[in-house]
Design an enzyme around this catalytic site. Structure first.
Site, mmCIF file in Angstrom:
data_model
loop_
_atom_site.group_PDB
_atom_site.id
_atom_site.type_symbol
_atom_site.label_atom_id
_atom_site.label_comp_id
_atom_site.label_asym_id
_atom_site.label_seq_id
_atom_site.Cartn_x
_atom_site.Cartn_y
_atom_site.Cartn_z
ATOM 1 N N LYS A 99 0.861 -1.189 0.000
ATOM 2 C CA LYS A 99 0.000 0.000 0.000
ATOM 3 C C LYS A 99 0.896 1.236 0.000
ATOM 4 O O LYS A 99 1.503 1.582 1.005
ATOM 5 C CB LYS A 99 -0.913 0.022 1.238
ATOM 6 C CG LYS A 99 -2.105 0.905 0.989
ATOM 7 C CD LYS A 99 -2.369 2.060 1.883
ATOM 8 C CE LYS A 99 -1.545 3.169 2.262
ATOM 9 N NZ LYS A 99 -1.775 4.437 1.571
ATOM 10 N N GLU A 124 10.435 1.501 10.057
ATOM 11 C CA GLU A 124 11.449 2.550 9.872
ATOM 12 C C GLU A 124 10.728 3.884 10.030
ATOM 13 O O GLU A 124 9.899 4.265 9.203
ATOM 14 C CB GLU A 124 12.142 2.437 8.523
ATOM 15 C CG GLU A 124 13.395 3.315 8.512
ATOM 16 C CD GLU A 124 14.282 3.108 7.307
ATOM 17 O OE1 GLU A 124 14.646 1.959 7.014
ATOM 18 O OE2 GLU A 124 14.611 4.113 6.656
ATOM 19 N N GLY A 171 7.321 5.332 7.827
ATOM 20 C CA GLY A 171 6.541 6.560 7.929
ATOM 21 C C GLY A 171 6.702 7.179 9.296
ATOM 22 O O GLY A 171 7.756 7.047 9.931
ATOM 23 N N SER A 172 5.635 7.823 9.758
ATOM 24 C CA SER A 172 5.728 8.576 11.011
ATOM 25 C C SER A 172 5.764 7.652 12.223
ATOM 26 O O SER A 172 5.230 6.536 12.192
ATOM 27 C CB SER A 172 4.530 9.524 11.128
ATOM 28 O OG SER A 172 3.349 8.766 11.192
ATOM 29 N N GLU A 225 10.823 16.105 14.807
ATOM 30 C CA GLU A 225 11.190 15.909 13.403
ATOM 31 C C GLU A 225 10.394 16.907 12.562
ATOM 32 O O GLU A 225 9.158 16.902 12.601
ATOM 33 C CB GLU A 225 10.861 14.480 12.957
ATOM 34 C CG GLU A 225 11.262 14.229 11.521
ATOM 35 C CD GLU A 225 10.960 12.800 11.044
ATOM 36 O OE1 GLU A 225 9.819 12.340 11.210
ATOM 37 O OE2 GLU A 225 11.870 12.163 10.503
ATOM 38 N N CYS A 270 14.002 10.803 6.120
ATOM 39 C CA CYS A 270 14.128 10.352 7.515
ATOM 40 C C CYS A 270 15.560 10.411 8.011
ATOM 41 O O CYS A 270 15.796 10.554 9.195
ATOM 42 C CB CYS A 270 13.530 8.963 7.674
ATOM 43 S SG CYS A 270 14.172 7.768 6.520
ATOM 44 N N VAL A 274 2.144 6.675 13.418
ATOM 45 C CA VAL A 274 1.477 5.546 12.741
ATOM 46 C C VAL A 274 2.240 4.248 13.038
ATOM 47 O O VAL A 274 1.630 3.183 13.205
ATOM 48 C CB VAL A 274 1.313 5.798 11.219
ATOM 49 C CG1 VAL A 274 0.714 4.585 10.525
ATOM 50 C CG2 VAL A 274 0.432 7.016 10.972
ATOM 51 N N GLY A 275 3.570 4.338 13.165
ATOM 52 C CA GLY A 275 4.356 3.147 13.542
ATOM 53 C C GLY A 275 3.840 2.556 14.852
ATOM 54 O O GLY A 275 3.682 1.340 14.993
HETATM 55 P P1 NDP Z 1 2.284 8.687 7.712
HETATM 56 O O1 NDP Z 1 3.023 7.894 8.702
HETATM 57 O O2 NDP Z 1 0.865 9.042 7.994
HETATM 58 O O3 NDP Z 1 2.295 7.963 6.281
HETATM 59 C C1 NDP Z 1 3.137 6.900 5.908
HETATM 60 C C2 NDP Z 1 2.327 5.785 5.257
HETATM 61 O O4 NDP Z 1 1.412 5.237 6.211
HETATM 62 C C3 NDP Z 1 1.470 6.223 4.081
HETATM 63 O O5 NDP Z 1 1.376 5.172 3.144
HETATM 64 C C4 NDP Z 1 0.114 6.439 4.731
HETATM 65 O O6 NDP Z 1 -0.962 6.366 3.800
HETATM 66 C C5 NDP Z 1 0.076 5.282 5.704
HETATM 67 N N1 NDP Z 1 -0.821 5.450 6.836
HETATM 68 C C6 NDP Z 1 -1.323 6.584 7.360
HETATM 69 N N2 NDP Z 1 -2.131 6.313 8.412
HETATM 70 C C7 NDP Z 1 -2.139 4.964 8.551
HETATM 71 C C8 NDP Z 1 -2.792 4.068 9.457
HETATM 72 N N3 NDP Z 1 -3.573 4.511 10.432
HETATM 73 N N4 NDP Z 1 -2.567 2.750 9.321
HETATM 74 C C9 NDP Z 1 -1.749 2.292 8.353
HETATM 75 N N5 NDP Z 1 -1.139 3.082 7.456
HETATM 76 C C10 NDP Z 1 -1.317 4.408 7.559
HETATM 77 O O7 NDP Z 1 3.095 10.007 7.438
HETATM 78 P P2 NDP Z 1 2.508 11.417 6.933
HETATM 79 O O8 NDP Z 1 2.383 11.336 5.482
HETATM 80 O O9 NDP Z 1 1.277 11.816 7.697
HETATM 81 O O10 NDP Z 1 3.666 12.378 7.388
HETATM 82 C C11 NDP Z 1 3.671 12.864 8.725
HETATM 83 C C12 NDP Z 1 5.072 12.900 9.292
HETATM 84 O O11 NDP Z 1 5.621 11.595 9.307
HETATM 85 C C13 NDP Z 1 6.063 13.690 8.465
HETATM 86 O O12 NDP Z 1 5.999 15.042 8.780
HETATM 87 C C14 NDP Z 1 7.357 13.063 8.894
HETATM 88 O O13 NDP Z 1 7.768 13.639 10.109
HETATM 89 C C15 NDP Z 1 7.004 11.611 9.130
HETATM 90 N N6 NDP Z 1 7.337 10.735 7.980
HETATM 91 C C16 NDP Z 1 8.446 9.985 8.093
HETATM 92 C C17 NDP Z 1 8.833 9.181 7.030
HETATM 93 C C18 NDP Z 1 10.047 8.354 7.107
HETATM 94 O O14 NDP Z 1 10.578 7.955 6.072
HETATM 95 N N7 NDP Z 1 10.529 8.006 8.293
HETATM 96 C C19 NDP Z 1 8.085 9.142 5.779
HETATM 97 C C20 NDP Z 1 6.878 9.939 5.790
HETATM 98 C C21 NDP Z 1 6.552 10.707 6.862
HETATM 99 P P3 NDP Z 1 -1.589 7.698 3.147
HETATM 100 O O15 NDP Z 1 -0.497 8.690 3.039
HETATM 101 O O16 NDP Z 1 -2.093 7.225 1.841
HETATM 102 O O17 NDP Z 1 -2.688 8.146 4.049
#
Ligand code: NDP
Length: 499
Positions: A186, A262, A239-240, A394, A296, A243-244
């Site tokens: 996804k 990660e 991701g964030s 961050e 990140c 959500v992790g």
């Molecule tokens: P998210 O953690 O929300 O998004 C990362 C992924 O998780 C996307 O595919 C997103 O889908 C998906 N996601 C979102 N909510 C859920 C959930 N409840 N259950 C499962 N999957 C989910 O990051 P954001 O885009 O909101 O960014 C917010 C902050 O996160 C940034 O400002 C940054 O600080 C951090 N971030 C860190 C990253 C890294 O590489 N470590 C990468 C991205 C963000 P969708 O976007 O389609 O809703």
């Protein structure tokens, strides 16, 4: 095609992508339209899948795993598919780079470089697929022989972010495939195109149907369904941290699926007075502006020895002023657009917090007007104290906070004063000093007198709240396996129960 920008025609109408289950393309009833963050024209339309689609995708991946159409092949046969996929990516490099620019806003030169890294990921994973093996124990006495088999974990759910849509995908997928697992991906909804293009490339490379499936839609609906799914054996999430954390809860509340995470970073770059200051300033400017700081492992905390701090900040500010921000299709552009409106707002809020909490802007600090896109100037704050918001959280943007230190101990303490531990960098000509810092700063990736170096041979991942597990390298394949111990009795049997 209509409007041209730097010799590239923007799409006249958005390209529509379906989603991919069991080797077939499907189309959702509801569609999501993505605008280019640099040009503000619609560029792609992707399906908003339903939870039923996720169930179908997981069922296809389960069937493909259980009938061993992939896991049952010799490693060499899996390697051959991965190598053909590497070639497929090479042939479609320009097309993939263009969609990355249109959906993400990153400079085209950077996108091309990332795709070259992705090709290397497939090639590295192909080697690992051939070499993956367990252990043998020939020292258990004459009556017993022991082995440890590595077996694929099973069905993997993979959730990827929008900052490196293709790169993060390719730092996971070939390693997952090398292990013999099947998967459901996804991608972040705003940057789904290249994950879907990879489905075509893998199918053309001979990957059996059902092994790589893609569902699209929002994280809250489709992502969450995947994290909670009782038939997913492992979830890899990037991701964030927020959500992790929710993935950990979802795993605990469903089937205790294995997790690879990660997450965020607040990465230090430590500069000693004896470093080559020009080189270190180059590294610092690159480390905070690469991918617009939406990275990140971006080096967002500068920790510089006080005796050279003013001089170093002046050199760095001059370099940061020269960074070319603008249309990502301009081959000269070094920093492109901020990917989402939400992220743009977040970064500007952090810049405002830095100013209001008393940090001093040495360079940047404003949004940039440039065509129809969202851009932010690379920004350097001096006089940052450990309690300030910009020192702790961050930002995920091109915003660097500078701290000063007097002793090695102090530098290490500032570097470790964070809940994160993803990456770090140290600049010094004194090898004892550089190695002491490398040993004692808690981070999963370290750079000495360089930054962002390294390829798919070595693992990535975080200490502390930056995550669990490792991706890429041989460890990145092992991560998607589980160990099975086998003991074989040899020769005379000793009976537990006398006959
Ligand atoms: P998210 O953690 O929300 O998004 C990362 C992924 O998780 C996307 O595919 C997103 O889908 C998906 N996601 C979102 N909510 C859920 C959930 N409840 N259950 C499962 N999957 C989910 O990051 P954001 O885009 O909101 O960014 C917010 C902050 O996160 C940034 O400002 C940054 O600080 C951090 N971030 C860190 C990253 C890294 O590489 N470590 C990468 C991205 C963000 P969708 O976007 O389609 O809703």
């Amino acid at each position: 095609m209509h409007e041209m920008t730097h010799g590239v025609a923007l799409p006249k109408t958005p390209r529509e992508f379906g989603f991919f289950i069991n080797g077939e393309w499907r189309r959702g009833r509801e569609l999501f339209e993505r605008n280019s963050p640099s040009h503000d024209v619609p560029v792609t339309r992707t399906s908003r899948c339903t939870p039923d689609d996720v169930n179908d995708a997981v069922a296809a991946a389960r069937q493909a795993f259980e009938d061993r159409r992939w896991a049952g092949l010799p490693g060499g046969a899996r390697a051959a598919v991965l190598l053909r996929a590497a070639e497929g990516i090479r042939q479609r490099r320009e097309e993939i780079a263009t969609w990355e620019v249109l959906e993400n806003g990153k400079p085209i030169s950077q996108a091309r470089g990332e795709i070259d890294h992705c090709i290397a990921c497939f090639e590295t994973a192909a080697g690992a697929a051939r070499l993956l093996h367990g252990e043998s124990f020939n020292n258990l006495g004459d009556g017993l022989f022991g082995m440890v088999l590595r077996e694929p974990v099973g069905v993997v759910g993979l959730i990827t972010p929008w900052n490196f849509p293709f790169l993060i995908l390719c730092e996971r997928v070939p390693f997952i495939l090398a292990s013999g697992c099947t998967l459901v991906v996804k991608p972040a909804e705003v940057t789904s195109a290249t994950t879907l293009i990879l489905a075509d490339i893998l199918a053309d490379a001979g990957l059996p149907a059902g092994v790589y499936n893609v569902v699209t839609g929002t994280g809250r609906s489709i992502g969450q369904t995947l994290t909670e799914h009782p038939d997913v054996d492992m979830l890899s999430f990037t991701g964030s941290t927020a959500v992790g954390r929710s993935c950990v809860h979802a795993s605990a509340d469903s089937n205790l699926k294995k997790l690879g995470l990660e997450l965020g970073g607040k990465n230090p770059i430590i500069v000693f007075a004896d470093a080559n200051l020009e080189d270190a300033a180059d590294g610092a400017a690159f480390g905070i502006s690469f991918n617009t700081g939406q990275c990140c492992v971006s080096s967002s905390r500068l920790i510089v020895e006080r005796s050279v701090a003013d001089r170093f900040e002046r050199i760095l500010a001059e370099k940061m002023k020269k960074i070319r921000v603008g249309d990502p299709f301009d081959p000269q552009t070094q920093v492109g657009a901020i990917t989402t409106a939400g992220q743009n707002e977040t970064i500007l809020k952090y810049i405002a917090a830095g100013k209001s909490e008393g940090a001093k802007v040495l360079v940047g600090g404003e949004a940039l007007q440039c065509g129809h896109g969202r851009y932010i100037e690379p920004t350097l704050f001096s006089g940052v104290t450990p309690s300030m918001t910009i020192a702790r959280e961050e930002i995920f943007g091109p915003v660097l906070s500078s701290f000063h230190f007097d002793t090695l101990e102090e530098a290490i303490a500032i570097a470790n004063d964070t809940v994160y531990g993803l990456a770090a960098s140290v600049w010094s000509k004194n090898i004892d000093q550089a190695l002491s810092v490398t040993r004692r700063v808690r981070a999963g990736r370290f750079w000495v007198n360089t930054i962002m170096a390294g390829g798919p041979e070595t693992p990535t991942g975080g200490f502390k709240q930056s995550g669990w597990g490792r991706e890429t390298g041989l460890l990145g394949v092992e991560e998607y396996t589980q160990a099975k111990s086998v003991h074989i009795e040899i020769g005379d049997r000793s009976h537990w129960i006398a006959s």
